[in-house]
Every structure is written in C-alpha cells, then in structure tokens.
Enzyme design. Structure first.
Site, PDB file in Angstrom:
ATOM      1  CG  PHE A  85      -1.891  -1.012   1.388  1.00 11.85           C
ATOM      2  CD1 PHE A  85      -3.180  -0.850   0.897  1.00 11.85           C
ATOM      3  CD2 PHE A  85      -1.581  -2.201   2.040  1.00 11.85           C
ATOM      4  CE1 PHE A  85      -4.127  -1.849   1.043  1.00 11.85           C
ATOM      5  CE2 PHE A  85      -2.522  -3.198   2.192  1.00 11.85           C
ATOM      6  CZ  PHE A  85      -3.801  -3.028   1.682  1.00 11.85           C
ATOM      7  CG  ASP A  86       1.083   5.885  -1.601  1.00  9.77           C
ATOM      8  OD1 ASP A  86       2.241   6.103  -1.217  1.00  9.77           O
ATOM      9  OD2 ASP A  86       0.261   6.790  -1.817  1.00  9.77           O
ATOM     10  CE  LYS A  87       2.388   8.319   5.756  1.00  9.98           C
ATOM     11  NZ  LYS A  87       1.358   9.301   6.072  1.00  9.98           N
ATOM     12  CE  LYS A 116       6.218   5.465  -1.918  1.00 10.42           C
ATOM     13  NZ  LYS A 116       4.967   6.233  -2.075  1.00 10.42           N
TER      14      LYS A 116
END
Length: 830
Positions: A517-519, A703
């Site tokens: 997940f991206d935050k 990422k």
C-alpha cells in the site's frame, strides 16, 4: 547533454500501449535515419523507454525530434486501431471464428473478438479502411451497432543523448457507444432458439409417429430431415466457415457425428444430437446475454438530454450538444447528465452506479462559480459530480467539465468493453488445448472406423462408435467455461464500482498473497489533522488554541491550514483574536504579533537558532515522544515563555483497520505500507491499523525496488495506490490497483484494477470476487475436462451411445455457464 521531451500525441495518437505494432514500426523507421546509431525499447524501473543513441556531431536533438514526429505522423496515417460493437456473435467459439476470419482480411494485423459483441482491431490503413472492415463484418453475418468506440491512447517519449532515454506512458480517451446485444435472423434475436425448438418438435412428432403402424415410415423420415435442417442450420453454417479457413472445431465434429448417424439410418439419434446441441447453444447465448446486459446497462445510466442554461433561459438539449463550461440544471430525483462541479445548490447525490458507494454523498457548490473548473485537477469530492449519478431532493446547477464522450461513465463503459476482448491465462490455455485436442480426436475417430478389422464387429458398429466418440470428445463446455466466468466477474465488479480490465487481472487478483500500500491518501486521509494540544506553563488549552489559530491564519502552509480548520472546530464559534506582521523565520517556523505579544510557532530547530531561552529538556522529551508516535509537532513560544505544543498527523482512514482485518480473513498474509515518511511515522501508522510491515523513507524509485523485493519473497503481490505517483510500482506488481479512479484519468488508464470510489473497503470485495471467480473457473475447467475424460472411454467401450453422450455433453455445457452466472449474484461476506 540537455534532455528534450517529445510529445508523442503528435506522433502516435492511436496506440494502446508500448508493445503495440506501431511502436515497432516507429523504431524501425528511426533506425533508418542517418546519425541515429541505435533505437530500441527497454524497461527501466518498470517504465518502458524508447532509447535513441545518436552522434551529436552528425545530428542535433531538434533533428531527432523532427524525425520522430515525421516518422510517427506517417505511422499514424498508416496504422489504425478500432473498437467496434456488433451483434450476431452467438457464443465464444463463434467469436473465435470471427477473429480468425478478420485476421485473414488483407490489411488487418490483429483482431480480438469477445462473445459479448466487442471487436478490437489493429489494421494497416494503406491496405484497408473502415468501410472495408465493416463490409467484412457484415459478410460474416454481423450487424454493426457502434461503428467505432475509439481505443486511442497516447505515448510520451523523451529523447536524449548517449545515456538518456525516453519514457513511454499511457493516457486514454473514451467515447460512448450504444449497447444492444441481439441475435438476428428470421425470428430476430431468438431465431436460434426457435430453430432449436422446431427441431425438437419435429423430432418428437417423428419419433411418436414411428410407433404408429398405420403411418408410413417416410413420414417420420421426412420429419427427421426437417429436424436436421432446423437443428443443424447454425451448426452447418459455422462448420462451413471453419473448414473454409482450413481448421476444424466443435461444430464440425457435431455435424460429422449427425451425418454419420444418418448414414447408419439412426436419424432419430442424429436429430436428437442436433436438437440438444442447438438448444444448448441457444440457452448458452441466453445465459451469456444476462452477463452482457449487466455491462450494457452501464451505458444506459446517462440521460439522453440535459437542461442547459443559456441567455437566462433553461433549454433542453441532447447531452452530445453540451460543451465544457456550460451550466446545466439538475432537477430533484433526476440523473446528472455530465461530469462537472456544483456551482449552485446543495444536496445529496447517489453515486453508486459509478463509485459503488451505498450511501448518498453530500454535495456543495464551489467557492468560485465563475471559474473555469475543467482544467482543475484537485476538485473536492463534495463539489464534483459524475454523469449517470442520481440527484437527491434538491435542485443543483452544475458547470460541465467534460464532454459527454469523455465523461467518467463513458470511459468506464469503454474500458469494460475493451476488457471483454482480453483473454485470461486459463482461456489461453483452453484455446491452446483445443487447438491440439480437436485434430487428435479426428485422428482417433478415423482409427476407430477400422476397429472392425481388429475386433469381431461390423463396420457399421465401428462407425457408430466413432460417431459417439466424436460427440463425447467435443469440448463445448471447455470452450465456454472461462469466458462466461470472466464476463460475469467483470460485469459484477463494474456494478459495484470496480473496473477489472480483463481476465488476466481477474484471475491474478484471486491468487494474491500480499498487498503493498501507498500510505498517503490510501491508508491515511491524505491531509494532516490536529491530533493533540499540550499546554505548558500557565496557559490553558483554549487560550493556546486561540493564539495558534490567530497566527496560523496568516499563513497558507498546509499544516497552518490544518491548525486553523481543526482549531476553529474545537473552539466552536468562540471569538478568535487577529494577529499581524507574519514573518517566516529561517524556514523552520513563523512569528507574528498578537496584541502586545510576539508569538513563535515552529520546530525545535527554530528555537535553537533564535535568541532567547532554548526549550527545556522536559519539553524536548515531550516533543520527541509525540514525534515517535508519528506526529508532526509545533512548539509555541509567547515572548520568552514556552506555552504549548501542537501535534498533527495524517491520520489513518477510519475504515483502514477493519478493512485489513477482512483482507487477513481472505488469506492475505503480508500487508506492507510503502511511504516516503520517516520510519517512526510508518511504524506508528502500521501499529494503529494492523499492517504486517511498514517500510519508510522510500523515494519513488525505491518503492519500485520494494515491490520487486516483495515479489521475490511472496511471488504474487498487488500494489494499491492512487495510480499517479505509484504507476512505476504498480507496473512491477502482479496487479496494480488504483483507488479513487473516478476522479483520475491517469488512474483509470494505468491500473489493472480501478476502485472507482475513494473507498478502501471496496478492496476486500474485489479480492473476494476474484477468489470466487478463480474457484468457478477451476470448477468449470475440471467439470468440462472431466466429462470429456469420462465419456471418451465409455463411448469407445460401447457403454454409452450417441444419445446419452450428447445429453451429458450438452448438460455439462449449460452447467458451466450457469455456474459462471453465479458470479452476477456475488455478495461480499468477508
């Protein structure tokens, strides 16, 4: 050497992606240019790159750009792409026949056809054109519903020097199309069903009369021949088309078996075979049509007309007459006709058809009704509305920000239609299996015709046995098992605001074991909130908040706006003093005059660089404690006295923790957060919502490496983000999932799966649906292969004759179709 960016919309405006044949053509043409030493495609950090290596002494960058544009313009003129909607495709095997027939048309380079009626083509415009393609489709017995639902996308290429590369990205364009799935013929869309029923009626009457001694035998024979005609009409037509292309498929096998039965004098069994086969096809078409209608219903969501304000009057116009910037009036309990922003009125809107949200969403007018909002990218959800959604009980005035052909609904319909032409891995396997299986069956049948030479039986018995094996070995159920499940799954997902772009992401999502997940904006709200107010010295919380809000009201920093917003809410209408003389201090904070006092607000480093007392050790400990919990802190000093600490945090979404629990119950073992925030913040958020891992301080390229590392550890991983900044990481994952795609063109195009609403809780539904689809595909596969594996030895041994074989065979076909249709009724129970 300076990097130059080429805008490839000028070069290749109709290219679906970087793997397209047109990109190869562009590369080949550029290679022929003097001065360009090497031109090739490579992938770097998951982004496809067009690399141009050239000698700057022989050619300039401007010349490289000009060459690319000229080559691209020529290619754009030469190569075309089209998405066409047709009617008259009866089933998956028929779709394959159409695709094979189209690829035989001169100039057509690639053809993909869905049983739902969508035809996707890539063609050489110098050899063929739209009229020729439409003529070919009509000669195949198809009626064109929408002559072109364009599948245009753009490529962006930057060309550099020896070590510079060009990035290839994708954006999209969408157009509306009508959706009417019928099946033409003598009796309209039900022709095949009527023919089948006539076949059954003639068979039944003929079989009954065969027991009446007073009725001549030729009467029953005539009725059987009539049954052959009606039952075998479509089967024979497709068999002839298949043979004309030099291949053999199921329809041919069935026709040969029926003819063989007639040769043996078993007219009744042959007619029964054709009756059940044609009835199975007709019912299969009817069942598949239910899934198609679920998708087609999307296009009917938008109203056909709108009320446009012009010259002080309200005039009814067609939605295709609306232009960006027009103001439309939306009356209570009517559908909104265009994407736009609310400029007058307020109320609730039911957005379920687009975003899948179960509850209506409140809408308010924008602050500046006279502004052109079409170019604005950050429009608040409370101001934005979508075409096809239902207005509540109030009247709204909406400024149109997109033409009807480019609305979110139109894009959704186009992308779902494109998804229908994409084959899943299982479907590719079954197609490959059939390619070898059918010729093998034909060889076996020919050999079985000579069984009388080995065993003691007549040739007629050997021939009958071979015909029974033909029926038993026809993999009808196998051909329809996966497409029916994929179509039903895509349709069910679209109904709940989830866009799944074809069979591959549908199947891949069902086997995931990890999620990244991206935050910011995915697991968190995406905006800072005031979380704690700590008072020091003699000042109480109310006085501290008033001072902080007064000073921060002078600043336009995002953290300042958060303090003003949340502080004002806490003060509940109290009078707030007015500060003045705002001044930034060393980029670490601000100071302002409040009454007769000077107020400083900033981080600890601010006060270490100012004259005056440094923060006491106890205060620094409190600051560090708050920051270790993931907060951003601001220390407040009034004159020479430290009076308080304000803490802010990008807080987790309320639904994040329960959603992750549901994902865990679905079998997702690893849930990892990837963020550019420091590790303290990452750990704090992870602890609050229940993540298994939190990886902080990551740059965008890191990422990508994190996703690659996760794939090495767990094999299959999805990346969940907003589809914009996370695109490279998504490309490296098994499945890219974008949230809030209804408000983002880029998210719609870059993700494999798009959650139309900004709702994290939709994710378990999508994964649960995919798991269910994967199970149903597996069930259908085993069921269809199991029936073939069972019937072949039974018919070879003579235990099963043509009649029972065809009944089991057609029964299994219908069984897998209706098993797939269960997906349309899927409910999320996670």
């Amino acid at each position: 050497m300076k990097k130059v960016t080429l805008q490839i919309p000028l070069v290749l405006p109709h290219v679906p992606d970087e793997k397209d044949r047109c990109v190869d053509q562009l590369v080949n043409r550029l290679r022929e240019s003097e001065g360009l030493e090497k031109v090739h495609i490579q992938v770097q950090d998951s982004v496809p790159l067009l690399c141009l290596h050239y000698d700057p002494e022989k050619i300039t960058i401007d010349r490289v750009r000009s060459l690319a544009q000229k080559a691209g313009a020529a290619i754009s003129e030469q190569f075309g792409h089209a998405l066409i909607e047709v009617q008259g495709i009866r089933h998956t095997r028929h779709a394959r026949h159409i695709a094979a027939g189209l690829q035989a048309v001169p100039g057509i380079l690639e053809a993909a056809v869905s049983a739902s009626g969508m035809v996707r083509l890539e063609y050489d415009a110098t050899q063929t054109d739209a009229s020729a393609i439409h003529g070919a489709l009509r000669r195949m017995g198809l009626e064109i519903i929408d002559p072109e639902v364009p599948a245009a996308r753009f490529l962006t290429v930057s060309a550099g020097g020896k070590d510079e590369a060009a990035h290839v990205h994708g954006e999209g364009e969408a157009h509306e199309g009508a959706h009417h799935h019928t099946h033409g013929g003598l009796f309209g869309k039900n022709t095949e069903l009527f023919f089948s029923l006539l076949c059954g009626a003639l068979l039944g009457i003929g079989f009954g009369l065969s027991f009446a001694e007073a009725v001549p035998a030729w009467v029953s024979l005539t009725l059987y021949i009539g049954a052959y005609f009606f039952g075998g009409f479509y089967t024979a037509r497709e068999a002839v088309q298949t043979i004309a292309r030099g291949s053999f498929e199921i329809d041919f096998l069935m026709l040969v078996a029926a003819i063989g039965a007639a040769i043996l004098g078993e007219w009744a069994e042959g007619a029964l075979l054709l009756f059940l086969f044609s009835l199975g096809h007709a019912l299969e078409h009817y069942a598949m049509d239910k899934a198609r209608k679920s998708i087609a219903a999307l296009a009917d969501l938008a109203p056909k007309k709108a009320l446009r304000k012009q010259n002080g009057q309200t005039v009814e116009v067609r939605i295709d007459e609306l232009r960006v910037g027009d103001i439309i009036v939306v009356k209570p309990n009517t559908k909104i006709a265009a994407d736009g922003v609310v400029v007058a009125g307020s109320g609730s809107v039911n957005q379920a058809p687009i975003t899948g949200e179960s509850m209506p969403v409140d809408k308010e007018p924008v602050s500046d009704a006279g502004k052109d909002w079409s170019a604005e990218t950050n429009i608040s959800d409370v101001n934005r509305v979508f075409s096809g959604t239902l207005n509540g009980n109030s009247t709204l005035e909406v400024q149109v920000t997109r033409a009807a052909s480019d609305s979110t609904l139109s894009r959704l319909v186009k992308l779902v239609n494109e998804a229908q032409t994409q084959q899943s891995p299982t479907q590719q396997f079954t197609d490959k299996f059939e390619k070898y299986f059918v010729p093998a069956v034909l060889i076996l049948v020919v050999l079985l015709n000579f069984a009388f030479l080995v065993i003691d039986e007549d040739f007629a018995d050997s021939f009958y046995r071979s015909m029974a094996v033909l029926v038993a070995a026809s993999p009808c159920a196998l051909a329809i098992s996966t497409p029916s499940a994929v179509l039903s799954g895509v349709a069910r997902a679209a109904r709940s605001g989830v866009l799944i772009k074809g069979g591959r992401p549908l199947e891949d999502l069902g086997v995931l074991t990890a999620l990244a997940f991206d935050k910011t904006g995915t697991l968190t709200e995406g905006k800072p909130k005031l979380t704690q107010v700590v008072t020091l010295a003699e000042m109480d919380e109310t006085a501290l908040l008033k001072a902080a809000v007064a000073v921060e009201a002078l600043s336009d920093h995002p953290l300042a706006k958060a303090i003003v917003r949340d502080g004002t809410e806490r003060l509940k209408g109290m009078d707030i003093p007015v500060a003045s003389q705002l001044e930034a201090v060393l980029g670490k904070g601000i100071k302002a005059t409040l009454g007769t006092d000077t107020v400083y607000i900033g981080n600890v480093e601010l006060y270490q660089s100012l004259d005056g007392p440094v923060p006491p050790a106890g205060v620094i400990e409190q600051v560090q404690s708050l920051e270790s919990a993931g907060n951003t802190t601001m220390l407040i000093r009034k004159n020479e006295q430290y009076v308080g600490i304000i803490a802010l945090m990008d807080t987790p979404r309320p639904e994040a923790a329960p959603t992750l629990k549901r994902l865990e119950r679905l079998g997702i073992r690893r849930m990892v957060m990837l963020t550019g925030d420091n590790q303290h913040v990452a750990d704090a958020v992870a602890a609050q919502i229940g993540l298994t891992d939190a990886w902080g301080s990551l740059l965008p390229e890191e990422k990508v490496a994190a996703v690659q590392r996760l794939r090495q550890e767990v094999s299959r991983v999805a990346m969940v983000g907003d589809g914009v900044n996370d695109a490279p990481a998504m490309a490296n994952s098994t499945v890219g999932i974008a949230m809030g795609a209804a408000g983002s063109d880029v998210a719609l195009e870059t993700a494999d799966i798009a959650l139309m609403g900004d709702k994290l809780e939709t994710l378990p539904f999508a994964i649960g649906l995919s798991r269910k689809a994967k199970r149903i595909i597996r069930q259908n596969l085993w069921m269809s292969l199991g029936v073939v594996a069972l019937l072949i030895p039974l018919t070879i041994a003579g235990i099963a004759s043509i009649g029972p074989a065809v009944m089991v065979h057609e029964g299994s076909t219908l069984l897998v179709v209706f098993n797939a249709l269960r997906l349309l009724a899927y409910r999320d129970h996670a």
